[in-house]
Design an enzyme around this catalytic site. Structure first.
Site, PDB file in Angstrom:
ATOM      1  N   GLN A 101      -4.510 -13.367 -12.623  1.00 55.02           N
ATOM      2  CA  GLN A 101      -5.041 -14.728 -12.401  1.00 55.02           C
ATOM      3  C   GLN A 101      -3.911 -15.724 -12.685  1.00 55.02           C
ATOM      4  O   GLN A 101      -3.891 -16.413 -13.696  1.00 55.02           O
ATOM      5  CB  GLN A 101      -6.250 -14.951 -13.328  1.00 55.02           C
ATOM      6  N   LYS A 197      -2.790  -3.470   2.165  1.00 57.74           N
ATOM      7  CA  LYS A 197      -3.973  -3.326   1.297  1.00 57.74           C
ATOM      8  C   LYS A 197      -4.891  -4.537   1.434  1.00 57.74           C
ATOM      9  O   LYS A 197      -4.423  -5.668   1.516  1.00 57.74           O
ATOM     10  CB  LYS A 197      -3.475  -3.190  -0.148  1.00 57.74           C
ATOM     11  N   ARG A 199      -8.214  -5.997  -0.720  1.00 59.30           N
ATOM     12  CA  ARG A 199      -9.159  -5.788  -1.822  1.00 59.30           C
ATOM     13  C   ARG A 199     -10.457  -6.480  -1.462  1.00 59.30           C
ATOM     14  O   ARG A 199     -10.487  -7.681  -1.196  1.00 59.30           O
ATOM     15  CB  ARG A 199      -8.596  -6.323  -3.139  1.00 59.30           C
ATOM     16  N   ASP A 222       2.337   3.019  -8.358  1.00 57.87           N
ATOM     17  CA  ASP A 222       1.801   1.667  -8.529  1.00 57.87           C
ATOM     18  C   ASP A 222       2.086   1.189  -9.951  1.00 57.87           C
ATOM     19  O   ASP A 222       2.300   1.999 -10.851  1.00 57.87           O
ATOM     20  CB  ASP A 222       0.294   1.649  -8.240  1.00 57.87           C
TER      21      ASP A 222
HETATM   22  C1  R5P Z   1      -2.501  -5.011  -7.772  1.00 63.76           C
HETATM   23  O1  R5P Z   1      -1.952  -5.806  -7.070  1.00 63.76           O
HETATM   24  C2  R5P Z   1      -1.801  -4.010  -8.616  1.00 63.76           C
HETATM   25  O2  R5P Z   1      -0.503  -3.749  -8.185  1.00 63.76           O
HETATM   26  C3  R5P Z   1      -2.586  -2.715  -8.685  1.00 63.76           C
HETATM   27  O3  R5P Z   1      -2.582  -2.119  -7.401  1.00 63.76           O
HETATM   28  C4  R5P Z   1      -4.002  -2.941  -9.121  1.00 63.76           C
HETATM   29  O4  R5P Z   1      -4.023  -3.721 -10.279  1.00 63.76           O
HETATM   30  C5  R5P Z   1      -4.700  -1.624  -9.380  1.00 63.76           C
HETATM   31  O5  R5P Z   1      -6.001  -1.868  -9.795  1.00 63.76           O
HETATM   32  P1  R5P Z   1      -7.179  -0.850  -9.465  1.00 63.76           P
HETATM   33  O6  R5P Z   1      -6.823   0.448 -10.100  1.00 63.76           O
HETATM   34  O7  R5P Z   1      -8.385  -1.501 -10.096  1.00 63.76           O
HETATM   35  O8  R5P Z   1      -7.304  -0.777  -7.983  1.00 63.76           O
END
Ligand code: R5P
Length: 298
Positions: A101, A197, A199, A222
């Protein structure tokens, strides 16, 4: 790190679940290790007690997974260390929270990154962390408002990956991850690619990848695994592309409830992580890179 009297010039203090990292850091710095004692009152308040030596540098290690529970003890420990005569109080936060955030996405929201970062930046003389999720705000010092340094885990990951990398392709879930996936892949001597990606919610993610050689062995890399949705979506999409062997490697092993199951069900064979958040998947040590940065910055 020794003072003129032969005493270690720094004491590395740790609160509970950051002790393993802190011990490694103390060992690699040649510093003394000390545990911060905490007491929970019936009303939910915390009391901390530190054992410091006046005149020595204090390094507090606290990883901020579960940050709301951990930030207050860290602030109290910083105060206690100063009152015990610490020359300088450094925060080593192997995982630094509240980084997503970094702007107001919807009216009425705070900039959580700034609130979190500034309160720690005010309490500590400097802040060091590993692979913070810096996105729109590029420098950690702009987050904390004071001296701060972010360290890349890429060299440590590449060192771990290199002897295992034959036939592998490094895969990042999104464009944002491209610079450091490239750094890891180049140093490990393998090919790399990133996906696109989207979300759709806290635990709903879609990822699309370009054409990939179907026989390739993918390692999805990641910075954070929280709900596990990103790694699971990446694995599902790679399987649709015909890849059969998929491993995952993350820096910060947050793994919220159900995350590991979700990742395993998506066809990921093994999950490996850095030791910035204590977890059974930890295989890659980051204490040496923090120690090198601290020794250089003295
Ligand atoms: C997001 O931009 C980060 O690089 C990670 O991909 C993300 O925080 C992963 O979160 P989650 O396991 O909840 O998908």
């Amino acid at each position: 790190m020794r003072s003129r009297t032969g005493e270690p010039a720094a004491i590395v203090h740790a609160i509970a679940d950051s002790a393993r990292f802190a011990r490694r850091l103390a060992q690699s710095l040649g510093a003394t290790f000390a545990s911060v004692r905490t007491h929970g009152f019936p009303d939910g308040e915390t009391l901390v007690r530190v054992a410091h030596r006046a005149g020595a540098d204090a390094i507090l290690v606290q990883s901020f997974n579960d940050p709301d529970r951990k930030v207050m003890p860290a602030l109290l420990a910083a105060d206690a260390l100063r009152r015990s005569g610490a020359r300088r109080v450094t925060l080593v936060a192997p995982y630094f929270a509240y980084m997503r955030q970094d702007k107001i996405f919807h009216p009425g929201e705070p900039i959580s990154q700034r609130v979190f970062g500034r309160s720690l930046g005010r309490a500590f003389d400097r802040v060091l962390t590993v692979e913070p999720h810096l996105h729109r705000i590029r420098r950690l010092s702009d987050v904390t408002g004071g001296r701060a340094r972010s360290l890349s885990a890429a060299p440590a990951i590449a060192r771990w990956l290199a002897p295992r990398a034959s036939g592998m392709i490094a895969v990042g879930p999104d464009e944002e991850s491209a610079p450091w996936i490239k750094a890891v892949a180049r140093a490990a001597g393998i090919e790399w690619t990133v996906g696109v990606k989207r979300r759709l919610g806290d635990r709903r993610v879609q990822i699309h990848f370009p054409e990939l050689p179907p026989g390739a062995h993918a390692v999805v890399i990641d910075d954070i695994a929280s709900s596990g949705a990103t790694i699971a979506a990446a694995a599902r999409s790679l399987r649709e592309r015909g890849l059969r062997t998929i491993d995952a490697l993350v820096v910060h092993a947050i793994f919220a409830h159900g995350a590991l199951n979700l990742i395993r069900r998506s066809g990921v064979r093994t999950v490996v992580s850095c030791d910035t958040v204590e977890h059974p998947s930890n295989e890659i040590q980051c204490a040496p890179l923090v120690s090198a940065a601290l020794a250089k910055a003295r």
